[in-house]
Scaffold this motif. Structure first.
Motif, PDB file in Angstrom:
ATOM      1  N   UNK A   1       0.835  -1.204   0.000  1.00 62.37           N
ATOM      2  CA  UNK A   1       0.000   0.000   0.000  1.00 62.37           C
ATOM      3  C   UNK A   1       0.872   1.257   0.000  1.00 62.37           C
ATOM      4  N   UNK A   2       1.890   1.247   0.844  1.00 62.28           N
ATOM      5  CA  UNK A   2       2.758   2.424   0.925  1.00 62.28           C
ATOM      6  C   UNK A   2       3.542   2.622  -0.379  1.00 62.28           C
ATOM      7  N   UNK A   3       3.908   1.521  -0.997  1.00 59.82           N
ATOM      8  CA  UNK A   3       4.610   1.604  -2.291  1.00 59.82           C
ATOM      9  C   UNK A   3       3.747   2.347  -3.310  1.00 59.82           C
ATOM     10  N   UNK A   4       2.467   2.016  -3.305  1.00 63.50           N
ATOM     11  CA  UNK A   4       1.555   2.710  -4.214  1.00 63.50           C
ATOM     12  C   UNK A   4       1.381   4.168  -3.847  1.00 63.50           C
ATOM     13  N   UNK A   5       1.230   4.428  -2.557  1.00 60.90           N
ATOM     14  CA  UNK A   5       0.995   5.814  -2.122  1.00 60.90           C
ATOM     15  C   UNK A   5       2.163   6.744  -2.453  1.00 60.90           C
TER      16      UNK A   5
END
Lengths: 329, 271
Positions: free
Chosen positions: B56-60
């Motif tokens: 999720x953080x990679x996407x954000x």
């Protein structure tokens, strides 16, 4: 200082492992099942690892001694190579190891006896059987860690038909200087001119220091050799190599020199691509190189010109019988 | 960008305070905090949560590759004193038996240690190793986005055989354990960022490529060639300006690539 040592469980209790670990008391020791779980594992970066490599102690199981590539040779009847170690202390930007491995860790196969046994099996009596050790690593740079040469010298002392080449850019000749010289163990020093050394051979001792190491060995009766392989293109190529040859031959007597080889800069195109992507800022990978079939090299005409010129120039210092221009097919 | 993954809100607090991170209130899946150069996500306990939060953080943060990823938090250990901090050199998923090796290529202020990731809490402290419930899946996920030299796991011992865990430590206990390490963590993560910077493409390439792509149409492979040629030109002339890289006049992308090839061939000859 080596910060971390990965040790295969199968060699954890080997006396050579114990000895190496005892010399690195501050290193963290990480037991591993097989070296392949670290070395060349995907999602690693050679460039970053090269900045602080770890040591991997492992056992090699087979293929100890291999036929040498065609262009490898200094006039012997049979040419073999072996790699008791993979990767190098130095960081030469043209080195194909950067393109071949994803890991920059030093991998040492500590079952030296198996290498020597396989060498023994390959010796054809009455022939000159050459065994080249500096293909995948510098033969001497990590000798204080590995102790390979110390193990190999007594072996070659009793095998007159087996010739060992220790190829190096290091000045680690202490082990050899402490031993009676052997005519069939040749320490071959690699050189490029000063400007190329400064620009591309990171961490390599200076030309002068390497010449001093050659001198020391020669004075003790050890045969030494010269390797101008690869020849690297540069501005003022001829003058730079002429100066280098003068510098060497003014200090090391021709009589002490066993041989000199000259070879081109060549690498498989995939290696070149990997090396260029690791060091995109490096001009060496762009300067004058061209793709020929599956290899990247200088254009054929220029490559031949460089080798012919260097051969002629070397003949001013050495008899042609000692010069081996290696131009692979 | 430096990415932190922590398990508990309390583990995030010292980092939020030190790096002056701001909560992203619109994010509902996980608590997420951003600073100028740092991003932090609170995963919750367990491997699935840790993997999901990492992704999720990679996407954000824009699906960027070769960025720094750090899992920071508390862990158990059979013998190490509470408060001792370790960098992990080997992460073993106790259930799957998968083994991961963060590559330690910068000097660390902490000694290194092996870590077991468990599926559920274990008070037996049978192994002489760190124990947690997230690191293996954090590493496996983050290592898809970044090379193993940029993905690190740092644990502070919160419990051991003499002081076994009885439920999760209080928020205040966790903050008191982690806060003393944050200054060193800051320095360590900056060093990792310097490594990551070595893997980022030269900004002049992107700027010049964009300039040409606004004027001409490029296929995907032509676009790749364009960037490669611009990179080669910079390799041959490290001081070249973006304006200079943009000065080639061409009627088509094909002609531009030919002209760039000629330019590089000429520049690559020894002088």
């Amino acid at each position: 200082m080596i910060p971390l040592v990965y040790v295969e469980e199968s060699v954890r209790n080997h006396p050579r492992t114990e000895s190496i670990l005892a010399r690195h008391p501050r290193a963290s020791v990480v037991p591993i099942e097989r070296y392949g779980s670290i070395f060349n594992h995907s999602q690693q970066n050679f460039r970053l690892q090269k900045q602080r490599p770890a040591l991997i102690l492992a056992n090699k199981h087979d293929h100890f001694v291999q036929p040498a590539p065609d262009a490898y040779g200094v006039g012997g009847d049979h040419n073999w190579y072996f790699s008791h170690m993979l990767n190098c202390l130095y960081d030469c930007r043209y080195c194909f190891l950067q393109g071949m491995y994803r890991s920059a860790h030093y991998l040492v196969f500590i079952n030296f006896e198996d290498f020597l046994e396989d060498i023994d099996n390959k010796i054809e009596p009455g022939k000159q059987n050459w065994f080249f050790s500096g293909y995948d690593a510098d033969s001497l740079a990590l000798e204080p860690v590995t102790g390979f040469v110390a193990n190999a010298l007594p072996f070659f002392a009793s095998r007159a038909d087996a010739w060992l080449e220790l190829r190096t850019k290091s000045t680690q000749v202490r082990e050899l200087l402490g031993h009676e010289p052997l005519g069939n163990v040749v320490t071959a020093f690699s050189f490029t001119p000063e400007a190329t050394w400064k620009a591309t051979e990171h961490k390599v001792p200076s030309i002068e220091k390497r010449i001093q190491a050659m001198q020391q060995l020669a004075e003790h009766g050890w045969p030494v050799a010269l390797r101008f392989d690869p020849l690297i293109e540069q501005a003022g190529f001829n003058d730079a190599y002429s100066e280098l040859f003068e510098q060497i031959f003014s200090q090391v007597p021709e009589s002490a020199i066993h041989s000199a080889t000259i070879g081109p800069l060549r690498m498989p195109k995939q290696f070149h691509r990997t090396m260029e992507s690791l060091y995109p800022e490096e001009p060496l990978f762009v300067s004058g190189l061209a793709q020929r079939n599956s290899m990247v090299s200088y254009p054929a005409a220029r490559e031949a010109e460089m080798i012919d010129w260097a051969t002629d120039e070397l003949e001013k210092h050495l008899p042609s019988s000692k010069i081996f221009p290696n131009l692979p097919a | 960008m430096i990415h932190f993954l922590v398990t508990f809100d309390a583990e995030a607090r010292p980092l939020i305070d030190h790096f002056k991170l701001k909560r992203q209130h619109h994010e509902r899946s996980f608590p997420v905090y951003f600073g100028e150069q740092h991003a932090l996500i609170v995963s919750g306990a367990g491997k699935i949560a840790a993997a999901a939060a990492t992704a999720h953080l990679h996407g954000l943060t824009g699906f960027q590759h070769q960025q720094v990823w750090i899992n920071f938090g508390i862990a158990g250990h059979s013998t190490l004193p509470v408060g001792d901090t370790r960098l992990c050199h080997q992460i073993i998923d106790k259930h799957s038996k998968q083994v991961f090796y963060p590559q330690l290529v910068i000097k660390s202020p902490w000694p290194s240690e092996r870590l077991f990731t468990l599926d559920e809490p274990d008070n037996s402290y049978a192994d002489e190793s760190l124990l947690d419930m997230e690191a293996s899946s954090f590493f496996a996920t983050a290592n898809r986005y970044a090379t193993a030299e940029l993905v690190q796991v740092i644990k502070v011992v919160s419990d051991n055989a003499e002081a076994p865990i009885n439920g999760i430590p209080t928020k205040q206990q966790i903050i008191e354990l982690l806060a003393p390490q944050v200054e060193q963590l800051h320095n360590f993560s900056d060093s990792l960022q310097q490594l990551a910077d070595q893997l980022q493409p030269d900004k002049r390439i992107g700027a010049a490529a964009e300039h040409y792509q606004q004027k001409l149409h490029f296929s995907f492979s032509q676009s790749e060639s364009l960037q490669h040629l611009l990179q080669q030109w910079i390799a041959l002339d490290a001081e070249i300006s973006t304006d200079e890289l943009c000065r080639i006049d061409a009627k088509s992308s094909r002609q531009l690539i030919e002209k760039l090839q000629q330019q590089i061939a000429a520049a690559g000859q020894p002088t």
